[in-house]
Motif scaffolding. Structure first.
Motif, short mmCIF file in Angstrom:
data_model
loop_
_atom_site.label_atom_id
_atom_site.label_comp_id
_atom_site.label_asym_id
_atom_site.label_seq_id
_atom_site.Cartn_x
_atom_site.Cartn_y
_atom_site.Cartn_z
N TRP A 185 0.83 -1.20 0.00
CA TRP A 185 0.00 0.00 0.00
C TRP A 185 0.87 1.25 0.00
O TRP A 185 1.98 1.25 0.54
CB TRP A 185 -0.88 0.03 1.25
CG TRP A 185 -1.79 -1.14 1.41
CD1 TRP A 185 -1.60 -2.23 2.22
CD2 TRP A 185 -3.06 -1.35 0.76
NE1 TRP A 185 -2.66 -3.10 2.12
CE2 TRP A 185 -3.57 -2.58 1.23
CE3 TRP A 185 -3.81 -0.60 -0.15
CZ2 TRP A 185 -4.80 -3.09 0.81
CZ3 TRP A 185 -5.02 -1.11 -0.58
CH2 TRP A 185 -5.52 -2.33 -0.11
N LEU A 213 -4.82 12.36 -6.03
CA LEU A 213 -4.29 11.01 -5.97
C LEU A 213 -3.23 10.84 -4.89
O LEU A 213 -3.14 9.78 -4.25
CB LEU A 213 -3.71 10.65 -7.35
CG LEU A 213 -2.91 9.36 -7.49
CD1 LEU A 213 -3.81 8.15 -7.24
CD2 LEU A 213 -2.27 9.28 -8.88
N THR A 263 -4.10 3.19 -1.95
CA THR A 263 -3.57 2.97 -3.29
C THR A 263 -2.64 1.76 -3.23
O THR A 263 -1.71 1.73 -2.42
CB THR A 263 -2.84 4.20 -3.80
OG1 THR A 263 -3.78 5.27 -3.94
CG2 THR A 263 -2.17 3.95 -5.14
N THR A 296 0.05 -1.03 -4.78
CA THR A 296 1.16 -0.94 -5.73
C THR A 296 1.92 -2.25 -5.89
O THR A 296 1.98 -3.08 -4.99
CB THR A 296 2.17 0.14 -5.31
OG1 THR A 296 2.98 -0.36 -4.23
CG2 THR A 296 1.47 1.41 -4.87
N ALA A 348 -0.07 0.98 -10.00
CA ALA A 348 -0.87 1.29 -8.82
C ALA A 348 -2.34 1.36 -9.17
O ALA A 348 -2.73 1.95 -10.19
CB ALA A 348 -0.42 2.61 -8.17
N PHE A 354 -6.10 2.57 -7.69
CA PHE A 354 -6.55 3.55 -6.70
C PHE A 354 -8.05 3.77 -6.80
O PHE A 354 -8.69 3.48 -7.81
CB PHE A 354 -5.80 4.88 -6.89
CG PHE A 354 -6.09 5.57 -8.20
CD1 PHE A 354 -7.12 6.50 -8.32
CD2 PHE A 354 -5.33 5.29 -9.33
CE1 PHE A 354 -7.40 7.14 -9.52
CE2 PHE A 354 -5.59 5.91 -10.55
CZ PHE A 354 -6.63 6.84 -10.65
N TYR A 414 -10.61 6.94 -4.83
CA TYR A 414 -10.80 7.93 -3.78
C TYR A 414 -12.01 8.81 -4.07
O TYR A 414 -12.48 8.90 -5.21
CB TYR A 414 -9.54 8.79 -3.58
CG TYR A 414 -9.12 9.64 -4.76
CD1 TYR A 414 -9.54 10.96 -4.87
CD2 TYR A 414 -8.25 9.13 -5.73
CE1 TYR A 414 -9.13 11.76 -5.93
CE2 TYR A 414 -7.83 9.92 -6.79
CZ TYR A 414 -8.27 11.23 -6.89
OH TYR A 414 -7.86 12.02 -7.94
#
Length: 541
Positions: A348, A377, A383, A385, A520, A522, A524
């Motif tokens: 993360w 971001l 996120t 990875t 990555a 993500f 949000y």
């Protein structure tokens, strides 16, 4: 749908010629040994297994431990800690720890236990040294003690068990037997930097061989005609005079000179050197070299003192292992783990919000929920990875975006201080896919996010039903190819469309992230929390 994603990736690879591997190469080690971001290595051998630890800074869990039987096939077997909790900055609140966090961990095996020492690159209590211990490399690891800050330090146990820390540029001290304090009056310089060593000597690693102590350090030489190099200091008496020699001064593969790492022996008494090299947007990669003992010095490289292009694995016939892995998010789960257990190949960005992700709410899928309203971001929690890697690579995700809320932004990115980003955006009832170039500005001290520049390059409408999209990022880190990333999408997994910047340049910047680019995923919220996306699969090639 997972088999369809595999088919889709295969089509993309055939189109672009990514990651071609010749069968004849499969039995050899082609340097870089690990063509991915693995800086500041420490390597030890316990029995027939080599263990390697590397720096991952702001990524969690941290201090990855990798294992190999043959010095060719490496896999991540554990992490020394799940999270750091000294400050809300580790949670992306009240600042960040981009480029800070865990640095240059030292790994040792002593009296039947594994030991690790690390010091975050921070001031004040956040920079205090941690000493961890575990019964096995896979863990569980526990904090044994906290000490003052030791920069780029190595833990060392002498033959009689006396513990020492070597750190900084030629500094050392003795620790108490319980590893919980510094022996009073033991702090000293064991060498003084010479006039031509204008930069720091750091990244210390210490071994003992045939009664002689060896301290290996990277030398950043700035004198005309001089290069980065690995130097070695040696002595037979820790309180005596140390001699110095240059043990590696080699460029390699069309990139600059390399150094910083360690040497390790085999059960048969042969030795190998593992050093990292800066390679731009992919990060700092690991090379393997033979070690030739000449006049009592561990000289790295071939007969010309250069890192070789090809080496034979230490052992033959070992199964293939990798540190970057595809994932269908259907790992066996332990009942007590609640939301599931991610594979060890994932990290993360900063500490995760564990209530905002799940492998069990939709079995076979990874669910990423929004948990905090943020503006960009670089402040987004959770996120997820993995490393991008060379010489070329490709990553594909299949995302169900049907449960996003108004204002949510989710997607797939080549993530770094400068990022190429594929973003699914929901505005009212409309969904859009945008490829953008994003760049973050951070304060030097607190690593606060002060600005995110976002350049929208291209966007397309996405259907509300079925709300499924495939996103792909291809990376090309071959010498002379400018660390290029290209971006694609597909609605059916068969037909791909390139979108946005062609040959977006991935950049390594030591003042911000100080690491190589990452694949990555993500999600949000910019308006209200409660939305989520589901990821069916991540495929790397």
């Amino acid at each position: 749908m997972k088999s369809q994603l595999l088919k889709a990736l295969a089509v993309g690879i055939l189109m672009l010629g990514c990651c071609k591997v010749q069968a004849a190469d499969s039995t050899l080690i082609h340097n870089p040994m690990l063509w991915a971001d693995c800086p500041d290595p420490d390597v030890i051998r316990v029995g027939d297994t080599f263990y390697l630890v590397s720096t991952t800074m702001h990524l969690m869990p941290g201090a990855p431990v990798m294992a190999s039987k043959d010095l060719k096939n490496w896999e991540t077997v554990g992490y020394i800690f799940d999270r750091l909790t000294d400050s809300p900055k580790y949670d992306l609140q009240e600042g960040t720890v981009y480029g800070r966090g865990q640095w240059a961990t030292s790994l040792k095996y002593h009296d039947g236990r594994f030991w690790a020492l690390l010091a975050p690159n921070e001031g004040g209590p956040m920079g205090d040294t941690y000493i961890f211990t575990a019964p096995k490399a896979e863990g569980p690891w526990t904090i044994h003690s906290r000490l003052r800050h030791f920069h780029d330090a190595t833990l060392f146990f002498d033959d009689d068990g006396t513990p020492y820390v070597f750190f900084g540029t030629g500094e050392m001290c003795q620790l108490t037997r319980d590893l919980k304090g510094v022996v009073e009056g033991s702090l000293r310089h064991y060498f003084q930097r010479e006039a031509d060593e204008r930069g720091l000597l750091e990244g210390t690693r210490v071994i003992k061989h045939n009664g002689t102590y060896y301290a290996l350090l990277i030398s950043h030489v700035y004198a005309p005609g001089r290069h980065r190099r690995e130097v070695c200091y040696r002595t037979k008496d820790l309180n005596g005079k140390w001699e110095k020699n240059v043990v590696l001064e080699s460029d390699f593969g069309g990139f600059s000179y390399l150094a910083q790492g360690t040497i390790v022996d085999t059960e048969e008494g042969d030795w190998y050197g593992i050093m990292f090299q800066d390679r731009g947007g992919v990060g700092r990669v690991l090379t393997l070299s033979p070690v030739r003992w000449i006049d009592g010095w561990p000289m790295l490289g071939d007969e010309r003192g250069k890192v070789p292009d090809v080496m034979r694995p230490y052992r033959s016939g070992q199964p293939a292992r990798e540190i970057v892995c595809s994932d269908d998010f259907s790992l066996p789960l332990q009942p007590e783990e609640g939301g599931g257990r991610l594979g060890l190949h994932w990290q993360w960005n900063h500490n995760p919000v564990n209530t905002a992700w799940s492998l069990t709410e939709r079995p076979g899928w990874l669910r990423l929920k929004t948990s905090r309203v943020v503006g960009n971001l670089y402040l987004a929690p959770n996120t997820l990875t993995q490393r991008m890697f060379g010489p070329t690579c490709s990553g594909v995700v299949r995302i169900d975006y049907s449960r996003m809320k108004d204002g949510d932004e989710a997607g797939f990115t080549a993530f770094n201080g400068d990022s190429g980003v594929l973003t699914i955006m929901r505005n009212g009832k409309k969904f859009t896919l945008e490829m953008s170039e994003q760049s973050v500005k951070l304060t030097d001290r607190e690593k606060d996010v002060t600005e995110v520049r976002r350049k929208a390059v291209e966007s397309v409408a996405l259907p509300a039903k079925p709300a499924i999209v495939y996103l792909r990022i291809d990376g090309d880190f071959q010498p002379g190819h400018n660390d290029a990333a290209n971006f694609y999408y597909s609605l059916d997994g068969d037909h791909w469309t390139q979108i946005g910047t062609r040959n977006y340049r991935c950049v390594f910047d030591y003042r911000r992230f100080f690491m190589g680019s990452k694949f990555a995923i993500f999600n949000y919220a910019t308006k209200k929390t409660g939305g989520y996306i589901d990821i069916d699969e991540f495929i790397k090639k």
